[in-house]
Write a protein that holds these residues in place. Structure first.
Motif: not given
Ligand code: SF4
Ligand code: SF4
Length: 372
Positions: A236-238, A278-280, A285-287, A292-294, A300-305
């Motif tokens: 998980t991200i957490h 559940y996400s890496n 990260l991004w860009n 990244w979001c956090i 996090c809005i959980g967009c991988f779920e």
């Protein structure tokens, strides 16, 4: 398409402005993505250069916003997409190919016929099952196109939460009957292997890593029960969040615009879905791996779920049904994919924090929460 020698491969890359040095750097990154040591970079380079055939790929778009295509073609380092597109033979992608209309459509079906059994089919977007005409391309519905393409494919890579689980189109009341690709093809009795790469959009590094795994190791990566690669979606991200220390110490942002927000405290109480997602993202990260979001201060809005639009609605409220000291929760039912173990984990951490007297909130604050 067709066989290329190693030097021809490099020459093709150079014509696209990608040097051999860039290519070797890419192979080093690929080794990292595959969980291998940098010592494997030359072997990866050699394996790519000596590939006997560029695997044929078709990229289908159904009900979506094209965000996953954007995510991929703006991939991390500018050269990555060029290298990947040199390794693969992208035969059809209606959004980026030069051909359009009937010509493009003919190209799709000529490829499907010619490469039957060898095709890799990348899918972006959901399938419309209740109102099939909601997505019609060249006179064929998404159900018809997907059925024919799935039967001819060696493997399907569903990219983005729309293709994996229906996405925003499948949010209640889901008028078009949007479903993910795997659910749809299984309902048609088609057993083609599916790899799900959820995300809204998909992270380009996850596409690249999956494709490389498949090409270089000649097998699918180990998948979980939702057909997601375990190496990318196994935690998980957490689990890996840089704010986790604040969570464990009971230091939370209670409201935006406060000093706790400036101090980068945990975003759990302002709605973070990291404990159930559940996400890496925390690693890749991004860009260009910039942020990244956090990291940018957004929960996090959980967009991988799966079904995150419904499951995680009221994005700024704390996760429901987690009876915790200092945390007021709603009585809403927690979504099916929020593992009980995860909720238990959240509870355990907060309870442990409370037991140590480290929760930021006082008894008085708790009373206020109960009275809300
Ligand atoms: S709740 Fe969210 S912000 Fe807090 S530690 Fe977990 S993932 Fe990070
Ligand atoms: S941090 Fe959460 S909301 Fe942001 S991209 Fe990752 S899964 Fe989606």
């Amino acid at each position: 398409m067709g066989k290329k020698t190693g030097s021809e491969f490099i020459k093709s890359l150079e014509l696209k402005g990608v040097s051999r040095r860039d290519f070797l750097k890419f192979c080093g990154t690929a080794a990292t993505m595959l969980g291998l040591s940098q010592l494997y970079a030359p072997k990866i380079a050699n394996a790519i250069e000596s590939m006997s055939k560029r695997p044929p790929v078709i990229w289908l778009d159904f009900m979506e916003c094209l965000g996953c295509t954007e995510s991929f073609i703006n991939a991390t380092h500018p050269e990555v997409d060029k290298i990947i597109l040199e390794i693969l033979s992208l035969e059809y992608h209606e959004a980026v190919m030069a051909a359009a209309g009937d010509k493009a459509h003919k190209n799709l079906w000529d490829t499907v016929e010619r490469e039957e059994g060898e095709l890799i089919c990348v899918v972006e977007g959901a399938i419309a099952t209740k109102i099939p005409s909601a997505i019609t391309i060249g006179g064929m519905t998404s159900m018809q196109i997907m059925t024919r393409a799935a039967k001819a494919s060696k493997a399907i890579i569903s990219v983005g939460t729309c293709a994996t689980h229906g996405g925003t189109q499948a949010a209640s009341p889901n008028p078009t009957g949007a479903v993910g690709v795997e659910e749809f093809i299984r309902s048609q009795g088609i057993n083609t292997p599916v790899i799900n790469l959820p995300g809204c959009p998909v992270n380009p590094e996850n596409i690249i890593s999956t494709i490389l795994h498949y090409l270089l190791l000649e097998k699918l990566p180990p998948l979980d029960s939702m057909s997601r690669p375990k190496n990318l979606y196994g935690a998980t991200i957490h689990d890996n969040c840089p704010r986790r220390g604040h969570f464990d110490e009971g230091r939370f942002v209670e409201t935006f615009g406060t000093k706790e927000e400036v101090l980068g405290y945990c975003l759990y109480k302002v709605g973070c879905r990291g404990p159930s997602t559940y996400s890496n993202c925390p690693e890749v990260l991004w860009n260009n791996r910039q942020n990244w979001c956090i990291g940018a201060g957004a929960p996090c809005i959980g967009c991988f779920e799966p079904h995150f639009w419904d499951k995680f609605k009221d994005f700024y409220k704390p996760l429901p049904d987690v009876e915790l000291p200092g945390v007021k929760t709603s009585a809403d039912k927690i979504g099916i994919a929020i593992a009980a173990a995860t909720a238990g984990g959240v509870a355990a951490h907060l309870i442990a924090s409370a037991a140590k007297g480290r929760l930021g909130k006082s008894g008085e604050d708790k009373k206020e929460d109960k009275e809300e």
